[in-house]
Design a protein around this motif. Structure first.
Motif: not given
Length: 308
Positions: A35-36, A290-295
């Motif tokens: 979503i982000a 995406c990766w920053t939000s996920y991690e």
């Protein structure tokens, strides 16, 4: 296992799973990331779609990114840049939950977390598996999104757009581009995951939670993967927006090879590079987000369970 709040002499094993940390938390972290990513970068994605469409009435409106932005602002207003965003918000959460849940599950099964070594095969396999599962869920929402993004679209809501597409073209319209999507997203995701894991391993060999590493590695991996898969993205866009085309040949496009032949015949080889710049420009920060939000979400959950 050591807590994320390290004490002297201890190292926080970021990749290790706490005892009570489950697949559901990876999926929740993935939904947050999806979503982000899609919300922040949506206007650039709309520009990419507009520039890729092969349609005399819309495809030739813009000569470049700057011209596209100024033309849309002058003729349609700024709100147009967000038209269709509700479709990706509704679809991206569940799709990315499945995406990252599958990624983590397959990576674990493939031995990607067994030690501190580099596991490109496990990364590629987990990435390919993730995109097969998530695209099956996201493809209809992507079709709706692009139908709402095109110039002159009369669709006001995702429900109205979905009903209109279904009545005019049937259920298959939501999945006519799915094989092409997989042909693009499987190499894209496999390449992106291998690049992300490799760059992360180089920048952060201890595998500690490091937002800077996740951001840079995600952005570079996404830009590289986006560039080499742009031709397939052009084909996908043609198939997903064919129902709005004025050209009879485009309206009757049946699949990947037929759509590719139409592009080659009408625009030559350069036609497969339409929208490459906005695709890379949108993908680089979107994958970084995406990766920053996920991690970040994953680290939060691991901290909570690691401390319990």
């Amino acid at each position: 296992m050591a807590s994320p709040d390290k004490v002297p002499g201890e190292e926080y094993d970021y990749e290790a799973l706490p005892a009570h940390y489950g697949l559901g938390h990876n999926m929740l972290a993935g939904a947050f990331a999806g979503i982000a990513e899609h919300s922040v970068m949506y206007p650039v994605d709309l520009l990419k779609t507009r520039m890729q469409i092969i349609n005399p009435g819309a495809g030739n409106l813009y000569t470049g990114l700057t011209n596209a932005v100024s033309t849309i602002y002058r003729i349609e207003g700024w709100r147009t840049l967000w038209k269709g965003v509700s479709s990706v918000i509704v679809g991206a959460g569940p799709a990315h939950a499945v995406y990252f849940g599958t990624y983590e599950l397959v990576k674990e099964l493939a031995g990607g977390n067994v030690d501190d070594g580099h596991h490109p095969v496990a990364a590629a396999l987990s990435g390919a598996s993730a995109t097969i599962a998530s695209d099956a869920l996201m493809n209809p929402f992507d079709v709706i999104k692009q139908r709402m993004q095109v110039h002159g679209s009369q669709h006001k809501t995702i429900t109205q757009c979905a009903k209109s597409v279904y009545r005019a073209e049937g259920f298959q319209a939501f999945y006519v581009s799915y094989p092409t999507t997989l042909c693009m997203t499987i190499p894209f995701t496999a390449t992106q995951f291998v690049a992300y894991e490799s760059i992360s391993k180089f920048m952060n060999p201890k595998k500690e939670y490091d937002p800077f590493t996740h951001c840079i590695a995600g952005g570079l991996a996404g830009a590289f993967a986006a560039g080499i898969t742009t031709p397939l993205d052009v084909v996908k866009t043609l198939l997903q927006t064919r129902g709005l085309a004025e050209d009879k040949e485009i309206r009757s496009a049946k699949g990947l090879l037929n759509a590719a032949a139409i592009i080659k015949r009408q625009y030559g080889w350069k036609g497969f590079l339409r929208g490459m710049r906005p695709r890379i420009i949108s993908t680089m920060p979107s994958t970084a987000i995406c990766w920053t939000s996920y991690e970040m979400a994953k680290a939060y959950f691991k901290k909570q369970f690691g401390d319990s």
